[in-house]
Design a protein around this motif. Structure first.
Motif, PDB file in Angstrom:
ATOM      1  N   PRO A  13       0.837  -1.199   0.000  1.00 57.97           N
ATOM      2  CA  PRO A  13       0.000   0.000   0.000  1.00 57.97           C
ATOM      3  C   PRO A  13       0.864   1.238   0.000  1.00 57.97           C
ATOM      4  CG  PRO A  13       0.139  -0.900   2.207  1.00 57.97           C
ATOM      5  CD  PRO A  13       0.877  -1.851   1.316  1.00 57.97           C
ATOM      6  N   SER A  14       0.684   2.079  -0.984  1.00 57.06           N
ATOM      7  CA  SER A  14       1.514   3.270  -1.042  1.00 57.06           C
ATOM      8  C   SER A  14       0.966   4.235  -2.055  1.00 57.06           C
ATOM      9  CB  SER A  14       2.960   2.912  -1.421  1.00 57.06           C
ATOM     10  OG  SER A  14       3.021   2.371  -2.702  1.00 57.06           O
ATOM     11  N   PRO A  31       6.075  -1.161   2.809  1.00 58.05           N
ATOM     12  CA  PRO A  31       5.445  -0.473   3.951  1.00 58.05           C
ATOM     13  C   PRO A  31       6.238  -0.642   5.231  1.00 58.05           C
ATOM     14  CG  PRO A  31       3.810  -1.662   2.672  1.00 58.05           C
ATOM     15  CD  PRO A  31       5.143  -2.101   2.161  1.00 58.05           C
ATOM     16  N   ASP A 168      -2.168   9.451   1.395  1.00 57.48           N
ATOM     17  CA  ASP A 168      -2.103   8.110   1.974  1.00 57.48           C
ATOM     18  C   ASP A 168      -0.823   7.970   2.785  1.00 57.48           C
ATOM     19  OD1 ASP A 168      -0.500   8.317  -0.327  1.00 57.48           O
ATOM     20  OD2 ASP A 168      -0.556   6.155  -0.659  1.00 57.48           O
ATOM     21  N   ASP A 169      -0.894   7.198   3.862  1.00 56.53           N
ATOM     22  CA  ASP A 169       0.282   6.964   4.702  1.00 56.53           C
ATOM     23  C   ASP A 169       0.059   5.704   5.539  1.00 56.53           C
ATOM     24  OD1 ASP A 169       2.430   9.002   4.536  1.00 56.53           O
ATOM     25  OD2 ASP A 169       0.816  10.409   5.006  1.00 56.53           O
ATOM     26  N   PRO A 170       1.134   4.994   5.882  1.00 57.14           N
ATOM     27  CA  PRO A 170       0.999   3.917   6.867  1.00 57.14           C
ATOM     28  C   PRO A 170       0.743   4.522   8.245  1.00 57.14           C
ATOM     29  CG  PRO A 170       3.305   4.253   6.329  1.00 57.14           C
ATOM     30  CD  PRO A 170       2.529   5.126   5.400  1.00 57.14           C
ATOM     31  N   THR A 185      -9.279   2.557   5.351  1.00 57.21           N
ATOM     32  CA  THR A 185      -8.125   1.934   6.002  1.00 57.21           C
ATOM     33  C   THR A 185      -8.131   0.427   5.820  1.00 57.21           C
ATOM     34  OG1 THR A 185      -8.063   3.693   7.673  1.00 57.21           O
ATOM     35  CG2 THR A 185      -6.922   1.641   8.211  1.00 57.21           C
ATOM     36  N   THR A 195      -0.671  -0.894   9.202  1.00 58.90           N
ATOM     37  CA  THR A 195      -1.990  -0.424   8.816  1.00 58.90           C
ATOM     38  C   THR A 195      -1.825   0.781   7.882  1.00 58.90           C
ATOM     39  OG1 THR A 195      -3.007  -1.213  10.842  1.00 58.90           O
ATOM     40  CG2 THR A 195      -4.124   0.588   9.718  1.00 58.90           C
ATOM     41  N   TYR A 196      -2.712   0.859   6.910  1.00 56.98           N
ATOM     42  CA  TYR A 196      -2.553   1.832   5.835  1.00 56.98           C
ATOM     43  C   TYR A 196      -3.884   2.537   5.587  1.00 56.98           C
ATOM     44  CZ  TYR A 196      -2.062   3.270   0.864  1.00 56.98           C
ATOM     45  OH  TYR A 196      -2.048   3.941  -0.322  1.00 56.98           O
ATOM     46  N   SER A 198      -5.811   5.498   3.115  1.00 60.08           N
ATOM     47  CA  SER A 198      -5.718   6.204   1.839  1.00 60.08           C
ATOM     48  C   SER A 198      -7.049   6.905   1.575  1.00 60.08           C
ATOM     49  CB  SER A 198      -5.399   5.220   0.714  1.00 60.08           C
ATOM     50  OG  SER A 198      -5.391   5.871  -0.538  1.00 60.08           O
ATOM     51  N   TYR A 217      -8.129  -3.312  -0.218  1.00 59.49           N
ATOM     52  CA  TYR A 217      -7.357  -2.762  -1.318  1.00 59.49           C
ATOM     53  C   TYR A 217      -8.128  -2.871  -2.613  1.00 59.49           C
ATOM     54  CZ  TYR A 217      -3.329  -2.477   1.720  1.00 59.49           C
ATOM     55  OH  TYR A 217      -2.483  -2.149   2.750  1.00 59.49           O
ATOM     56  N   LYS A 309       2.117  12.643   8.740  1.00 63.53           N
ATOM     57  CA  LYS A 309       0.975  11.958   8.142  1.00 63.53           C
ATOM     58  C   LYS A 309       0.121  12.920   7.332  1.00 63.53           C
ATOM     59  CE  LYS A 309       2.229   8.263  10.339  1.00 63.53           C
ATOM     60  NZ  LYS A 309       2.967   7.207   9.616  1.00 63.53           N
TER      61      LYS A 309
END
Length: 892
Positions: A13-14, A31, A168-170, A185, A195-196, A198, A217, A309
């Motif tokens: 996830p990114s 991640p 988006d961020d972890p 999330t 956990t991610y 977006s 996702y 974040k």
């Protein structure tokens, strides 16, 4: 392990840079690695950031809004955190009050966002987004759960690679995920898979960019058919090159600050759709509104020790402050079947024409006027014949070398050229000789800059060292001092010539950028370029410098731009004044195995026009050269990212209307009377009053910096320029002449009411006084009737002699260009007042009556003068004693 988790380990996830690696198994632990890097580097980053901050006196950027143009006071709005923040007890800045300079009748332009009640800011680093700052961005939709507030999924927010500015961020822990973020999330399985979260982007056209939907996702197919996650920070709607998001805007030591913001419409951002036409039930048309969001960022994000974040995550988003923005509807709605007429020439008048057009075409018998920007000299030449041609828009008369001047000139605007700048302070860190007061101003923009003709000459001739490619042979920008080779200064702000006339604070700065070594200049030919060169050549010290004589500190002109054969490297002098800005130096940085060659245009490119110079100043984009891209087709150099507020270094040639549009700062110029003067209404009025008739065509006046009138005009802005509409009255198409005459009448009368509504005169222009309006309407009558004026007979004007100043003609007095309030302002989207003699067919008889016995069959007398009449000027001289208080208004 579930299939889902197996898949999401394979495709991390990114967003931003990370998304491009998503299909590579080698990066399946990205991640986790990213989180480790974040934790490992955050302490170093914050120490570095705080250390830098401490060295600068504990102050971040404090932005001032001084400039040559500002928005209408009536649409400025102030909002506070206490009014809008439902969680004010936890607000980063509970006393925050934000003022937005303009909120109505917006278009693609600049506005100023200023505030009080913040906290001294910490500058960002590569690891953290900074501390105690604001972010500013634009959103288009209302929150369905909270109508009357913006929906974060509709915000143009996201800058890949900028900490604290991703969509988006972890997450550092599951506990840091607010209830409002859960739908966006995907929960991890501990440290190995974080956990991610977006936040999707819903565009105004209905398309959505998302890689998390309902807690899972969401994959898309790449060009090879592989499952990948969408890049949330670079997509079809915005990227770091196109977004108007301000990722960091800092406050000074007193918690106040200001930043310029680029307002985008649907033409610049389809994803926002602002200003898209909306037709109401009654048939009226308005522009789609949008939101301006000001987001306070404190010292830490929820679950993180620093600001790292996304500001769209709920813990930050809930503290947002929002202001509704109203837009002019995009497009021009003219009657179907209206005749189309062409205007050609000066860019200086284009802002006014874009405002006048919707009003003019909706008059009785009105036409659609299509303006084509180009060289005024070409437009005048085309209009000088008798065959149908576009109406010429020019500031200078026809070149006498092209033959007899048969044009009738009608003054329709007073505006000017300008040199804009966006230069932020960077006092030398660790230097004990820098005064404490100056050290505390790191990031604060300079709002005053003085230039002489010689300094302008240096900027325009690539005479500063950094204006040439770094690894090329630059020895020709040096001289010998005994046995020592001494190079020219690196840039303008390190030049002793500059430091001698500007505030002493400039001497304490550490500013090095190629974009400070010259000015962004437009390509092509223009009267504005000619006026700037004429200004330069009017000064003896500038002329001597261009001829090859060193200045008082030994700096010499780039020999490829010298104005004598002996001093020019090509042995052929460059001719000045001229209509363009040549990059004459053939220098080239040789290609290497790793990169291609760099010539002067590659190193310091042209911009398209004067407007682009102002736009790049607003964005802090000096168009500096980026890295070599070997995989491009063909391989080429990219462009460096534009600078964030607090780090900007831009100088550009522009015009006063564009400076007003983008609300940017312009330089004070030394005038022929020896005063440094900015482009205010008083200064432009003083210049207009000192204008003299052209020696070869006295219908045309200009501010001649070599004239005695200019030398005595102490308060005159030296780059003030009139704009004329020019037509050959003997042109064969009578209908076309009649249409041009109607346009001139509107432009010179109702079109001179200052304001932001359709049909009004935008900021950056000086409203014409009655005497100039009379000249324009008289010219319109002659154009329609097909005659040239006769000297002193039958109701025509008695000409002033060439060189006679137009003193005694009252211009509006006030603060800044375009600041006079509109008379009978027209609401945005409404109808403008009818033009004088709106029905062109009704004007012929009256025109003939005013002209006495003159008829279209009278002989063509050629270039007979019709400049401001001495009799009218004398009769109006007493008007100077009447203060035009009703025309005062504020100013950025």
């Amino acid at each position: 392990m579930t299939e889902q988790r197996q898949r999401h380990r394979a495709v991390p996830p990114s967003g931003g840079r990370r998304a491009r690696r998503a299909s590579s198994p080698r990066h399946s632990d990205e991640p986790r690695a990213r989180l480790r890097r974040l934790l490992a580097s955050s302490a170093v980053g914050v120490i570095a950031g705080v250390t830098i901050f401490g060295l600068t006196g504990g102050s971040g950027a404090l932005f001032a809004s001084g400039s040559a143009a500002v928005a209408d006071d009536s649409s400025a709005v102030t909002v506070t955190a206490r009014q809008q923040d439902a969680d004010i007890a936890d607000a980063p800045f509970p006393d925050l009050a934000v003022t937005v300079s303009q909120t109505r009748a917006l278009e693609s332009q600049g506005i100023v966002v200023s505030w009080t009640g913040g906290k001294p800011s910490t500058v960002p680093s590569s690891q953290i987004g900074g501390a105690d700052f604001l972010q500013v961005f634009q959103c288009w939709g209302d929150d369905p759960a909270d109508p009357g507030t913006p929906d974060r999924t509709t915000c143009q927010y996201g800058l890949g690679g900028v900490p604290g500015s991703h969509r988006d961020d972890p997450r550092d822990s599951d506990a840091s995920v607010a209830e409002q973020d859960k739908a966006f999330t995907v929960y991890g399985d501990g440290f190995a898979t974080p956990t991610y979260t977006s936040i999707p982007f819903r565009a105004a056209n209905g398309r959505t960019i998302a890689n998390v939907v309902d807690g899972k996702y969401s994959y898309t197919k790449d060009a090879d058919g592989k499952d990948v996650l969408a890049d949330m920070n670079t997509n079809e709607f915005f990227s770091k090159y196109t977004t108007n998001m301000v990722a960091w805007a800092g406050s000074g030591g007193d918690g106040s600050g200001s930043v310029k913001f680029e307002v985008q419409t649907a033409l610049q951002s389809q994803g926002l759709g602002c200003g898209s036409p909306v037709t109401a039930a009654d048939g009226s048309v308005s522009g789609s509104g949008c939101w301006l969001v000001i987001l306070p960022r404190g010292k830490a994000d929820g679950g993180a020790s620093f600001v790292t974040k996304s500001g769209l995550f709920w813990d930050a988003w809930k503290h947002r402050i929002a202001v509704k923005l109203d837009f002019k509807p995009l497009g021009v709605r003219c009657p179907i079947g209206a005749s189309e007429r062409q205007l050609a020439g000066s860019e200086l008048i284009s802002r006014a024409i874009s405002s006048w057009q919707p009003a003019v075409c909706n008059q009785t018998g009105g036409s659609v006027y299509s303006a084509i920007t180009g060289a005024e000299s070409d437009a005048a030449r085309a209009a000088n014949g008798t065959a149908p041609a576009p109406l010429a828009l020019t500031s200078r008369p026809l070149d006498p070398s092209l033959g007899t001047d048969s044009l009738r000139y009608a003054p329709i605007a007073v505006t000017g050229a300008a040199i804009s700048f966006a230069i932020d302070r960077n006092p030398r860190p660790g230097d004990d000789t820098v005064p404490e007061e100056d050290r505390s101003r790191v990031g604060l923009p300079f709002t005053s800059l003085k230039l002489t003709p010689r300094l302008v000459a240096k900027l325009l001739t690539n005479s500063y060292l950094d204006s040439l490619p770094t690894f090329a042979d630059r020895d020709h920008l040096s001289h010998t001092d005994g046995d020592t080779r001494v190079f020219n200064p690196r840039n303008l702000v390190s030049d002793p010539d500059f430091l001698a006339i500007n505030d002493p604070e400039w001497a304490y700065q550490s500013l090095a950028a190629a974009s400070l070594a010259d000015a962004l200049v437009p390509q092509g030919r223009s009267d504005a370029a000619y006026a700037i060169w004429q200004y330069v050549m009017s000064d003896e010290s500038a002329r001597r410098f261009l001829e090859g004589t060193p200045d008082d500190w030994g700096m010499t002109v780039n020999p490829w731009s010298a104005t004598t054969d002996a001093a020019n490297a090509s042995s052929q002098a460059m001719t000045l004044p001229r209509e363009d800005f040549p990059k004459a130096d053939p220098i080239e940085q040789a290609a290497t195995e790793a990169a291609g060659p760099v010539n002067l245009v590659t190193w310091r490119p042209y911009v398209n026009d004067l407007d682009a110079g102002a736009y790049n100043t607003l964005r802090g984009d000096g168009l500096t050269l980026g890295g070599w891209d070997p995989i491009a087709t063909p391989p080429k150099y990219g462009k460096a990212d534009r600078s964030l507020p607090g780090r900007q270094t831009v100088i550009a040639v522009t015009d006063t209307a564009s400076a007003a549009r983008y609300q940017i700062v312009t330089a004070e110029l030394k005038n022929p009377a020896g005063e440094f003067v900015g482009a205010t209404t008083d200064a432009m009025a003083a210049a207009a009053a000192a204008m003299t008739a052209d020696a070869g065509q006295s219908q045309v006046v200009s501010f001649d910096p070599t004239s005695p009138a200019a030398a005595s005009a102490r308060g005159a802005y030296p780059l003030t320029m009139p704009v004329y509409a020019a037509v050959n009255p003997k042109a064969s198409d009578a209908d076309l002449r009649r249409s041009y005459a109607a346009f001139i009448r509107f432009a010179a009368t109702d079109g001179q009411q200052s304001g932001t509504a359709i049909g009004q005169l935008p900021q950056g222009f000086l409203p014409l006084p009655d005497a100039w309006r009379d000249l324009a309407t008289a010219a319109a009558d002659d154009i329609e009737a097909g005659r040239m004026p006769t000297a002193g007979g039958g109701g025509t004007t008695t000409p002033a002699s060439p060189g006679t100043p137009v003193a005694g003609v009252p211009f509006p007095s006030g603060g800044v260009v375009g600041s006079a309030p509109a008379a009978a302002a027209v609401p945005a989207g409404g109808s403008a007042p009818a033009a004088t003699a709106a029905d062109p067919s009704a004007t012929g008889t009256a025109a003939a009556a005013r002209a006495g016995a003159t008829t279209p069959d009278d002989p063509d007398l050629g270039a007979l003068p019709a400049a401001l009449p001495v009799s009218v000027a004398g009769g109006l001289a007493s008007a100077f004693a009447v203060p035009l208080l009703g025309r005062l208004r504020r100013r950025l």
